[in-house]
Scaffold this motif. Structure first.
Motif, PDB file in Angstrom:
ATOM      1  N   MET A  80       0.824  -1.201   0.000  1.00 44.70           N
ATOM      2  CA  MET A  80       0.000   0.000   0.000  1.00 44.70           C
ATOM      3  C   MET A  80       0.864   1.260   0.000  1.00 44.70           C
ATOM      4  O   MET A  80       0.584   2.228  -0.709  1.00 44.70           O
ATOM      5  CB  MET A  80      -0.926   0.007   1.212  1.00 44.70           C
ATOM      6  CG  MET A  80      -1.977  -1.087   1.230  1.00 44.70           C
ATOM      7  SD  MET A  80      -3.131  -1.036  -0.172  1.00 44.70           S
ATOM      8  CE  MET A  80      -2.445  -2.353  -1.217  1.00 44.70           C
ATOM      9  N   GLN A  81       1.920   1.250   0.794  1.00 42.39           N
ATOM     10  CA  GLN A  81       2.807   2.407   0.849  1.00 42.39           C
ATOM     11  C   GLN A  81       3.483   2.623  -0.496  1.00 42.39           C
ATOM     12  O   GLN A  81       3.574   3.759  -0.986  1.00 42.39           O
ATOM     13  CB  GLN A  81       3.860   2.201   1.940  1.00 42.39           C
ATOM     14  CG  GLN A  81       4.879   3.336   2.025  1.00 42.39           C
ATOM     15  CD  GLN A  81       5.821   3.171   3.191  1.00 42.39           C
ATOM     16  OE1 GLN A  81       5.406   3.131   4.339  1.00 42.39           O
ATOM     17  NE2 GLN A  81       7.100   3.054   2.897  1.00 42.39           N
ATOM     18  N   LYS A 127       0.908   4.064  -3.039  1.00 44.26           N
ATOM     19  CA  LYS A 127       0.552   5.463  -2.812  1.00 44.26           C
ATOM     20  C   LYS A 127       1.725   6.411  -3.069  1.00 44.26           C
ATOM     21  O   LYS A 127       1.532   7.556  -3.478  1.00 44.26           O
ATOM     22  CB  LYS A 127       0.027   5.660  -1.390  1.00 44.26           C
ATOM     23  CG  LYS A 127      -1.330   5.040  -1.144  1.00 44.26           C
ATOM     24  CD  LYS A 127      -2.416   5.665  -1.989  1.00 44.26           C
ATOM     25  CE  LYS A 127      -2.844   7.003  -1.464  1.00 44.26           C
ATOM     26  NZ  LYS A 127      -4.000   7.572  -2.203  1.00 44.26           N
ATOM     27  N   GLN A 128       2.952   5.936  -2.820  1.00 43.86           N
ATOM     28  CA  GLN A 128       4.119   6.781  -3.024  1.00 43.86           C
ATOM     29  C   GLN A 128       4.456   6.925  -4.503  1.00 43.86           C
ATOM     30  O   GLN A 128       4.847   7.999  -4.956  1.00 43.86           O
ATOM     31  CB  GLN A 128       5.335   6.222  -2.281  1.00 43.86           C
ATOM     32  CG  GLN A 128       5.287   6.440  -0.781  1.00 43.86           C
ATOM     33  CD  GLN A 128       6.520   5.888  -0.082  1.00 43.86           C
ATOM     34  OE1 GLN A 128       7.177   4.976  -0.586  1.00 43.86           O
ATOM     35  NE2 GLN A 128       6.831   6.426   1.075  1.00 43.86           N
ATOM     36  N   HIS A 140      -2.691   8.762  -7.890  1.00 49.79           N
ATOM     37  CA  HIS A 140      -4.059   8.255  -7.999  1.00 49.79           C
ATOM     38  C   HIS A 140      -5.027   9.350  -8.429  1.00 49.79           C
ATOM     39  O   HIS A 140      -4.897  10.506  -8.016  1.00 49.79           O
ATOM     40  CB  HIS A 140      -4.548   7.716  -6.642  1.00 49.79           C
ATOM     41  CG  HIS A 140      -3.982   6.394  -6.262  1.00 49.79           C
ATOM     42  ND1 HIS A 140      -2.633   6.147  -6.184  1.00 49.79           N
ATOM     43  CD2 HIS A 140      -4.588   5.221  -5.926  1.00 49.79           C
ATOM     44  CE1 HIS A 140      -2.435   4.900  -5.816  1.00 49.79           C
ATOM     45  NE2 HIS A 140      -3.606   4.315  -5.656  1.00 49.79           N
ATOM     46  N   THR A 176     -12.015   5.299  -1.394  1.00 52.76           N
ATOM     47  CA  THR A 176     -10.905   5.699  -2.259  1.00 52.76           C
ATOM     48  C   THR A 176      -9.951   4.518  -2.399  1.00 52.76           C
ATOM     49  O   THR A 176      -8.943   4.449  -1.707  1.00 52.76           O
ATOM     50  CB  THR A 176     -10.162   6.924  -1.689  1.00 52.76           C
ATOM     51  OG1 THR A 176      -9.731   6.623  -0.346  1.00 52.76           O
ATOM     52  CG2 THR A 176     -11.052   8.143  -1.666  1.00 52.76           C
ATOM     53  N   VAL A 225      -7.074   1.883  -3.288  1.00 50.93           N
ATOM     54  CA  VAL A 225      -5.657   2.038  -3.616  1.00 50.93           C
ATOM     55  C   VAL A 225      -5.321   1.099  -4.764  1.00 50.93           C
ATOM     56  O   VAL A 225      -5.738  -0.057  -4.778  1.00 50.93           O
ATOM     57  CB  VAL A 225      -4.771   1.744  -2.387  1.00 50.93           C
ATOM     58  CG1 VAL A 225      -3.300   1.845  -2.754  1.00 50.93           C
ATOM     59  CG2 VAL A 225      -5.103   2.712  -1.256  1.00 50.93           C
ATOM     60  N   SER A 243     -10.455   4.078  -8.696  1.00 48.62           N
ATOM     61  CA  SER A 243      -9.178   4.791  -8.781  1.00 48.62           C
ATOM     62  C   SER A 243      -8.407   4.351 -10.021  1.00 48.62           C
ATOM     63  O   SER A 243      -8.529   3.205 -10.477  1.00 48.62           O
ATOM     64  CB  SER A 243      -8.335   4.541  -7.528  1.00 48.62           C
ATOM     65  OG  SER A 243      -8.958   5.080  -6.379  1.00 48.62           O
TER      66      SER A 243
END
Length: 430
Positions: free
Chosen positions: A216-217, A220-221, A225, A360, A362, A398
């Motif tokens: 997940m990190q 998102k990094q 998105h 939202t 991911v 997303s």
């Protein structure tokens, strides 16, 4: 007596280290050949390490959650005879996979974390100078007397002064009275003590939960998105679903709305094939797939897993429902294989009846789209000059904004919406 050393096994595929996720033995335990000593997790699978010999555990190297290099000694056994001077690897004892996870695509690794350990509770001051009996009870509505300093201390500690006995003149509450109340040495005024809970639980993030956190990190990094939410009137498709369930043939699965959404995704992808892709940002290459392999995000006792419904473009809604049920059951009971958890090209995420109004999702890297399903609710909708009750559901989806423009994302979801609002078209498309 001799020593037999067991190393972190080499499970192949270029794996250089593994995480210790469970110890089944401790120093001093007498074990037999084939007894399971530990479980380790790599990026490819979770495997059990059985003992190749009889013996007694003499030493354990590493704790749960430690990343250990392949070939490093993880446990030493005291055995009859000379032992193994060359440190025979546990690989020779053929560790067997018990649970598997996706390689680098779907975000899931089936392994439960160990039970959390309790951290010692913070000690509170103990003051016995005062006694509850020496404080006068206050009348209902009477404001407790205390200095500003005492009031501030009480507020910081979350203590309501109306419950604290005061031993000063006219029942004035002193610092000692407050200390006695916090420590439990004095009884509350007019009710049970409401002492602040200062305990802390230390929970080590390991195994599946750590893998999920890492993925997940990373997503998102690295991935910009864009989340698009659209409202869908699912009254007609819900009526069709109810009819199909009522008239189902023996052996046909009970249909939820998800197979209909999957069918709509398959059809919409024909018009927007870029949404069914993997993006290799290291090589600036987009891999656009012909087959639609839908990852179905599923919550299990061990954490989030994403089983894959392969070639959904070849399946009926009943076929998708059958496969979704089989994969979900396998994910929950731990029998799912790595192949069943890899290779998705687009993901469908749903929280079922708990789906909320908006979410939202991911991205499931390296995919470029994930469709999120929210709950169905009956809402008033204005039609033909009046409000009518309709079943409404939001799609919260997303997209990887490096590949998918906002306009394309909106058109893709609106295409799905159109198919669901006119469900006959789900069965008319070639």
């Amino acid at each position: 007596m001799g020593l037999h050393k067991i190393q972190m096994p080499d499970v192949g595929e270029g794996i250089t280290e593994a995480e210790i996720v469970e110890w089944n033995v401790k120093v001093g335990d007498v074990i037999k050949e084939d007894d399971v000593l530990a479980a380790v997790m790599t990026d490819k699978a979770t495997v059990e390490i059985p003992s190749p010999v009889d013996g007694t555990v003499a030493d354990i190297s590493g704790e749960v959650g430690d990343m250990t290099a392949v070939g490093a000694v993880i446990i030493t056994l005291e055995v009859e005879g000379e032992g193994n001077a060359a440190s025979i690897s546990a690989e020779a004892s053929a560790p067997k996979a018990v649970e598997e996870k996706p390689a680098s695509k779907p975000a899931s690794e089936p392994k439960a974390e160990p039970a959390p350990k309790k951290v010692a509770e913070v000690k509170r001051p103990t003051v016995t100078k005062t006694s509850a009996a020496s404080g006068a009870l206050r009348a209902e509505g009477e404001k407790p007397l205390a200095s500003p300093a005492v009031r501030k201390r009480a507020a910081d500690a979350g203590v309501k002064l109306q419950y604290v006995h005061g031993t000063g003149p006219a029942g004035r509450i002193s610092h000692d009275d407050l200390d006695a109340y916090i420590s439990g040495a004095s009884a509350p005024v007019g009710g049970a003590s409401k002492v602040a809970d200062t305990s802390v639980e230390e929970i080590k993030v390991i195994g599946l939960r750590r893998k999920i956190a890492e993925r997940m990190q990373d997503a998102k990094q690295r991935i910009p998105h864009i989340t698009y939410v659209d409202e869908v009137d699912v009254t007609a498709v819900e009526d069709l679903r109810a009819h199909m369930n009522a008239t189902a043939k023996e052996g046909q699965p009970k249909l939820t709305i998800l197979p209909f959404i999957m069918r709509a995704m398959v059809i919409a992808i024909k018009d927007y094939p870029k949404l069914n892709s993997h993006y290799d940002d290291g090589n600036d290459t987009l891999y656009q797939y012909g087959g639609v392999h839908i990852g179905m995000a599923a919550q299990t006792p061990g954490g989030l897993m994403v089983p894959v419904i392969r070639h959904a473009e070849t399946m009926s809604v009943h076929g998708m429902a059958d496969e979704a049920k089989r994969l979900a059951n396998a994910a929950r009971d731990g029998s799912i294989t790595r192949d069943e958890l890899t290779g998705s090209t687009i993901t469908l995420s749903s929280l079922g009846k708990m789906g909320g109004i908006v979410s939202t999702p991911v991205m499931n890297s390296p995919e470029v789209a994930i469709v999120g399903v929210n709950k169905v609710e009956m809402r008033p909708v204005w039609r033909d000059g009046g409000f009518v009750p309709r079943k409404i559901m939001n799609l919260s989806s997303s997209f990887d904004h490096r590949i998918v423009d906002g306009w394309d994302a909106a058109e893709f979801i609106q295409r799905i919406r159109g198919l669901l609002e006119n469900p006959a078209t789900l069965f008319m498309e070639a």
